[in-house]
Write an enzyme that holds these catalytic residues in place. Structure first.
Site, PDB file in Angstrom:
ATOM      1  NE  ARG A  73      -1.797  -0.924   3.713  1.00 38.60           N
ATOM      2  CZ  ARG A  73      -2.807  -1.323   3.511  1.00 38.60           C
ATOM      3  NH1 ARG A  73      -3.696  -0.174   4.229  1.00 38.60           N
ATOM      4  NH2 ARG A  73      -3.176  -2.126   4.371  1.00 38.60           N
ATOM      5  N   GLY A  92       6.770  -2.223  -4.416  1.00 38.20           N
ATOM      6  CA  GLY A  92       6.418  -1.996  -3.328  1.00 38.20           C
ATOM      7  C   GLY A  92       5.744  -0.621  -2.979  1.00 38.20           C
ATOM      8  CG  HIS A  93       6.653   2.978   0.458  1.00 39.74           C
ATOM      9  ND1 HIS A  93       7.118   1.880   0.605  1.00 39.74           N
ATOM     10  CD2 HIS A  93       6.084   3.965   0.103  1.00 39.74           C
ATOM     11  CE1 HIS A  93       8.525   2.295   0.319  1.00 39.74           C
ATOM     12  NE2 HIS A  93       7.836   4.007   0.701  1.00 39.74           N
ATOM     13  CG  ASN A  94       3.808   6.058  -1.886  1.00 40.72           C
ATOM     14  OD1 ASN A  94       4.357   5.321  -0.742  1.00 40.72           O
ATOM     15  ND2 ASN A  94       2.838   7.296  -2.048  1.00 40.72           N
ATOM     16  N   GLY A 100       8.423   4.497  -4.681  1.00 39.32           N
ATOM     17  CA  GLY A 100       7.752   6.233  -5.594  1.00 39.32           C
ATOM     18  C   GLY A 100       8.147   5.745  -6.721  1.00 39.32           C
TER      19      GLY A 100
END
Length: 365
Positions: free
Chosen positions: A236, A257-259, A277
């Protein structure tokens, strides 16, 4: 049982010979019996087809089907595309009984669409919405507020954490986990790893510091027609959601991974890892074991060969390879040069000896 005519209609191709021929399964050409459909979509399979006993076959465009002693055939111009249609027609998928299995635990506030099938030992949280004809396999766990579109298929032991939103025709293979917390931690003061990254190696004064979790407040949003392979994980977002675009296909053992924001119709092969990211464009292909550093932008239509490590921005349309990533033709030239290094070293040593013999006073050194 299927008829050759039915398969021809699925492929959008005419039947050659007897379209009423029936078969129960597809088979390799040399192993095909009279009740099998032989798949021989390349001239390379000609001898194998003659060794089998098939009466019907899918053949390459222009093949002499009568010459193989067949009673019927369908000729196709693009073998792998034909395989997609044939396997879809012959694959019934997992069969779950209608309704909700008695062992499943479904919150009273959850809404199940018409035709949804919920397998044994499934747990479904509060305010979940599951679309029409969705199939949820044994042992799946669906957190509060999850939305799943129509015609979804979750194989056994898939985990969807809270507030994940998924489009129509989603497929998740066993062990997929979507919506776990991102891997985000911080120290009270600048850590050695932060300093090392800035200075490219100097950690500065090393001191004891504990890691503090940065919690994940975002969720995961997934578009229509996305497929995710076994034991793949998608984290998330920290504040904004992690996003997977429509039509993207992700293999087994991939880590997103996140974002991250992943575009449409991408293809990620096994063991790809994408740090947090990143923004990845549409139709990007990442082959096996590709790694993407955090906060990287990868443009549309990029192709990264197996084992590539991406540390900097990649422009749209580039074909890259290597560690670190370079354009594929450049990488291959570098590799050829690397293979020549031992011979080059020997040649340099020989030249030094020759030069030493020509210079007065160097001969005996």
């Amino acid at each position: 049982m299927f008829t050759l005519q039915q398969i021809a209609e699925t492929l959008g191709r005419p039947v050659e010979g007897d379209g009423t021929l029936r078969f129960a399964r597809a088979a390799e050409p040399d192993a095909a019996g009279p009740d099998d459909l032989a798949l021989a979509m390349s001239p390379a399979y000609g001898d194998a087809l003659r060794a089998g006993q098939a009466r019907a076959a899918i053949l390459w465009d222009g093949a002499d089907w009568k010459g193989f002693g067949l009673k019927g055939a369908v000729l196709v111009p693009r073998a792998r595309l034909a395989m997609a249609s044939i396997t879809a027609a012959l694959d019934p998928g997992p069969r779950l009984p209608e309704g909700v299995h008695p062992s499943a635990v479904v919150d009273a506030s959850a809404a199940l669409g018409p035709g949804a099938r919920i397998g044994p030992f499934v747990t479904i949280g509060a305010d979940v919405r599951i679309g029409a004809n969705a199939r949820i396999g044994a042992g799946c766990a669906i957190g509060d507020g999850v939305v799943i579109g129509d015609d979804a298929l979750l194989q056994p032991r898939v985990v969807l954490c809270e507030r994940v939103v998924i489009g129509d025709r989603f497929i998740a293979q066993p062990g997929v986990v979507i919506g776990g917390d991102g891997f985000s931690f911080v120290t009270p003061e600048e850590s050695g790893v932060e300093r090392a990254r800035k200075t490219l190696g100097d950690q500065g004064d090393i001191r004891e510091q504990a890691w503090t979790r940065i919690h994940s407040l975002g969720a995961v949003r997934i578009g229509d027609d996305v497929e995710i392979g076994a034991n793949t994980t998608i984290d998330r977002g920290t504040v904004a959601d992690t996003v997977i675009g429509r039509g993207t296909k992700i293999d087994n053992l991939v880590m997103i991974g996140h974002n991250n924001v992943v575009g449409e119709d991408c293809l990620f092969c096994s063991m790809v890892g994408v740090a947090g990211g990143c923004t990845i464009g549409d139709r990007v292909v990442l082959a096996g074991k590709v790694g993407v550093n955090d906060n990287i932008t990868v443009g549309n239509d990029v192709v990264a060969g197996g084992g590539t490590k991406i540390f900097t921005r990649v422009a749209a349309g580039e074909v890259i390879l290597g560690y670190p990533a370079t354009k594929m033709d450049t990488n291959m030239a570098m590799y050829r040069a690397l293979r020549r290094l031992p011979r080059l070293s020997e040649q340099v040593a020989e030249l030094r000896k020759t030069v030493a013999g020509l210079v007065p006073g160097k001969r005996d050194e």
